[in-house]
Design a protein around this motif. Structure first.
Motif, short mmCIF file in Angstrom:
data_model
loop_
_atom_site.label_atom_id
_atom_site.label_comp_id
_atom_site.label_asym_id
_atom_site.label_seq_id
_atom_site.Cartn_x
_atom_site.Cartn_y
_atom_site.Cartn_z
N PRO A 164 34.46 -67.15 7.38
CA PRO A 164 34.74 -68.26 6.47
C PRO A 164 33.59 -69.25 6.43
O PRO A 164 32.89 -69.43 7.43
CB PRO A 164 35.98 -68.91 7.11
CG PRO A 164 35.79 -68.66 8.58
CD PRO A 164 35.13 -67.30 8.68
N ASN A 165 33.36 -69.87 5.29
CA ASN A 165 32.45 -71.01 5.25
C ASN A 165 33.03 -72.17 6.04
O ASN A 165 34.25 -72.35 6.10
CB ASN A 165 32.23 -71.46 3.81
CG ASN A 165 31.16 -70.64 3.11
OD1 ASN A 165 30.62 -69.69 3.66
ND2 ASN A 165 30.87 -71.00 1.88
N TRP A 166 32.16 -72.98 6.62
CA TRP A 166 32.63 -74.22 7.20
C TRP A 166 33.17 -75.10 6.08
O TRP A 166 32.58 -75.16 4.98
CB TRP A 166 31.49 -74.95 7.90
CG TRP A 166 31.06 -74.35 9.20
CD1 TRP A 166 31.29 -73.09 9.65
CD2 TRP A 166 30.29 -75.01 10.22
NE1 TRP A 166 30.72 -72.90 10.87
CE2 TRP A 166 30.09 -74.07 11.25
CE3 TRP A 166 29.75 -76.27 10.34
CZ2 TRP A 166 29.37 -74.38 12.41
CZ3 TRP A 166 29.03 -76.58 11.49
CH2 TRP A 166 28.85 -75.65 12.52
N ASP A 178 30.23 -83.06 11.32
CA ASP A 178 29.15 -82.16 11.68
C ASP A 178 29.46 -81.53 13.04
O ASP A 178 30.35 -81.97 13.77
CB ASP A 178 27.82 -82.91 11.77
CG ASP A 178 27.43 -83.56 10.45
OD1 ASP A 178 28.11 -83.29 9.44
OD2 ASP A 178 26.46 -84.34 10.45
N SER A 179 28.69 -80.50 13.39
CA SER A 179 28.80 -79.90 14.72
C SER A 179 27.43 -79.44 15.16
O SER A 179 26.73 -78.74 14.41
CB SER A 179 29.77 -78.71 14.70
OG SER A 179 29.91 -78.15 15.99
N ALA A 223 37.57 -80.68 12.40
CA ALA A 223 36.25 -80.06 12.50
C ALA A 223 36.10 -79.11 11.32
O ALA A 223 37.09 -78.65 10.76
CB ALA A 223 36.09 -79.31 13.83
N PRO A 224 34.87 -78.79 10.94
CA PRO A 224 34.68 -77.94 9.76
C PRO A 224 35.16 -76.51 9.92
O PRO A 224 35.25 -75.77 8.95
CB PRO A 224 33.17 -77.99 9.52
CG PRO A 224 32.58 -78.47 10.80
CD PRO A 224 33.59 -79.33 11.45
N PHE A 225 35.48 -76.10 11.15
CA PHE A 225 36.00 -74.75 11.40
C PHE A 225 37.41 -74.79 11.99
O PHE A 225 37.89 -73.79 12.53
CB PHE A 225 35.04 -73.97 12.32
CG PHE A 225 34.39 -74.84 13.38
CD1 PHE A 225 35.08 -75.23 14.52
CD2 PHE A 225 33.12 -75.31 13.18
CE1 PHE A 225 34.49 -76.05 15.46
CE2 PHE A 225 32.51 -76.14 14.12
CZ PHE A 225 33.20 -76.51 15.27
N HIS A 226 38.08 -75.93 11.90
CA HIS A 226 39.51 -76.05 12.22
C HIS A 226 40.24 -76.14 10.88
O HIS A 226 40.39 -77.22 10.32
CB HIS A 226 39.77 -77.28 13.09
CG HIS A 226 39.16 -77.18 14.45
ND1 HIS A 226 39.00 -78.29 15.27
CD2 HIS A 226 38.67 -76.12 15.14
CE1 HIS A 226 38.44 -77.90 16.41
NE2 HIS A 226 38.23 -76.58 16.34
#
Length: 461
Positions: A164-166, A178-179, A223-226
């Motif tokens: 998946p895209n962030w 950001d991360s 978060a962008p991946f949660h």
């Protein structure tokens, strides 16, 4: 009947996707996290760290596994009782430290939080940051090691990469954050070639999703991946197509028809049905261009379609966009989309020319055939692993690609399949390889210009 047994190698992306699977149909065999593919392939021979400062036993175990390179030993132990290996690359974002003996240590939030990262950094020779050419070069070698081990353990055909895209924003519009210094847009740009390598060079089955949203109420925080629920539902549905619940290895082989999957089924910010929209209405005499886009399409390709139309026709075009969720569409969906197009363009030019790029190839073929269009122009086509387009011999397809790009991104088998596909569904179409990107775009625009000129001439008769 026993449950389908799943081995997770990756981050919370794969682990949370597993939680979205029917729990009576799938069983978690083991979970390896916080371990870059690079350090898994070449861990340090011995590097003592006091992990007692990490409070969580799970986090201690993950960090110890990363230090010892536990992935392949764990895979080896579970190879015979694993039906599906789920992989994602989110933990690669932290980068790796190269040690003096040529081994690698994965940086992680646990090491950072425990104050141990500086100790490793001081002992290392360099830090390889995700997205750099140096990191990607070593990752390429490590990814080949992964493929070799999967082959040895007869797990390659049972492996699925989730890509998946962030998410830039949450479902309620908040910025996802950001991360490790990466904004979501930057991470997505860097991540693209890593995923391409796994899918196109190493031949690992991959499920991508471009249109993602995060969740401010996620159990691990924003978060962008949660991700929000529909993202996990999307991947859970993809998994169920590859490995149904209660299915063993005998049920896992070639993926189901690529034309059968339509993406997320629940609402929030994602939709499953193709979206058809008239974005410019010029005149009834002007020809109509139908841009076929997919949510898994790389952003640069989607922008490329818009630029081509602007350069070819200026303002004297009717423009319709068809946006398909994910990379695939079934025949029924194509016919429904064609019916919508007929309604939307009832007062505009009846001569519709289709334009797509990347993985929009099969979707555009289906819709253009159902719409009885005369021509489809596709730039940099993405080649499906397996697809059938039954009974379609109506559309002239003109495909354009750069030879270097083609050979770097696709296997010979995929190229052969696409050439066969184009030969099956076209009357006179062409597949042209150019020497550089400018030539690709120039010839594609020339083809579009010729098509539109013919359409205008036909409209005057």
């Amino acid at each position: 009947m026993s449950a389908t047994r799943v081995f997770v190698y990756g981050s919370c992306v794969s682990r949370d996707t597993f939680n979205a699977l029917p729990q009576d149909g799938y069983e978690l065999v083991d979970y390896v996290a916080r371990q870059s593919m690079i350090s898994a392939a070449r861990p340090p021979l011995a590097y003592p760290l006091d992990l007692s400062v990490i409070s969580s036993r799970f986090q201690q175990r993950m960090v110890q596994g990363a230090l010892s390179g536990s992935l392949y030993g764990t895979l080896d132990r579970h190879a015979t009782d694993t039906d599906l290996v789920l992989v994602d690359l989110t933990d690669e974002r932290a980068g790796v430290f190269e040690m003096p003996d040529g081994s690698y240590v994965t940086r992680s939030i646990e090491l950072d939080g425990a104050g141990l990262t500086q100790q490793i950094s001081d002992a290392s020779t360099r830090y390889l940051r995700f997205g750099t050419d140096e990191h990607f070069e070593v990752f390429g070698w490590a990814a080949q090691t992964l493929r070799a081990e999967l082959d040895r353990l007869q797990l390659t055909e049972r492996t699925l990469v989730l890509a998946p895209n962030w998410a830039e924003h949450s479902v309620d519009g908040q910025y996802s954050g950001d991360s490790y210094g990466y904004a979501p847009a930057d991470a997505n740009y860097f991540q693209q070639r890593y995923v391409d390598l796994l899918e196109n060079y190493l031949g690992l089955r991959t499920v991508r999703l471009a249109d993602t949203r995060s969740d401010t109420g996620h159990q691990w925080g924003l978060a962008p991946f949660h991700f929000a629920g529909p993202v996990y539902t999307y991947f859970a549905q993809a998994i169920a197509q590859v490995v149904p619940p209660h299915a063993g290895p005998a049920s896992i082989g070639a993926p189901q028809q690529a034309t059968a999957y339509q993406g997320p089924s629940s609402a929030a910010a994602l939709t499953a049905s193709p979206t058809v929209e008239l974005v410019r209405s010029a005149s009834a005499e002007a020809p109509t261009v139908v841009l076929v886009k997919t949510t898994s399409q790389h952003a640069s390709l989607a922008a490329l379609l818009d630029d081509m139309v602007a350069n070819v026709g200026g303002g004297n075009l009717n423009i319709v966009t068809v946006t398909v969720q994910g990379p695939a569409l079934d025949v029924a969906g194509a016919e429904s989309t064609a019916a919508q197009l007929a309604q939307i363009t009832a007062r505009t030019g009846k001569d519709r020319t289709y334009l797509t790029a990347g993985d929009g190839l099969v979707c555009a073929l289906l819709v253009a055939a159902a719409d009885k269009a005369s021509e489809l122009v596709v730039v940099y086509p993405e080649f499906p692993e397996s697809v059938t387009v039954p009974g379609l011999k109506k559309v002239d397809v003109h495909a354009f690609a750069e030879a270097e790009h083609l050979m770097a991104r696709h296997t010979a088998g995929q190229v052969d399949l696409t050439l066969k596909l184009l030969g099956t569904v076209t009357r006179t179409g062409s597949f042209l390889l150019m020497h550089d990107g400018d030539a690709v775009l120039r010839r594609a625009m020339e083809r579009m210009h010729t098509t539109l000129t013919d359409a205008r001439r036909h409209a005057r008769i």
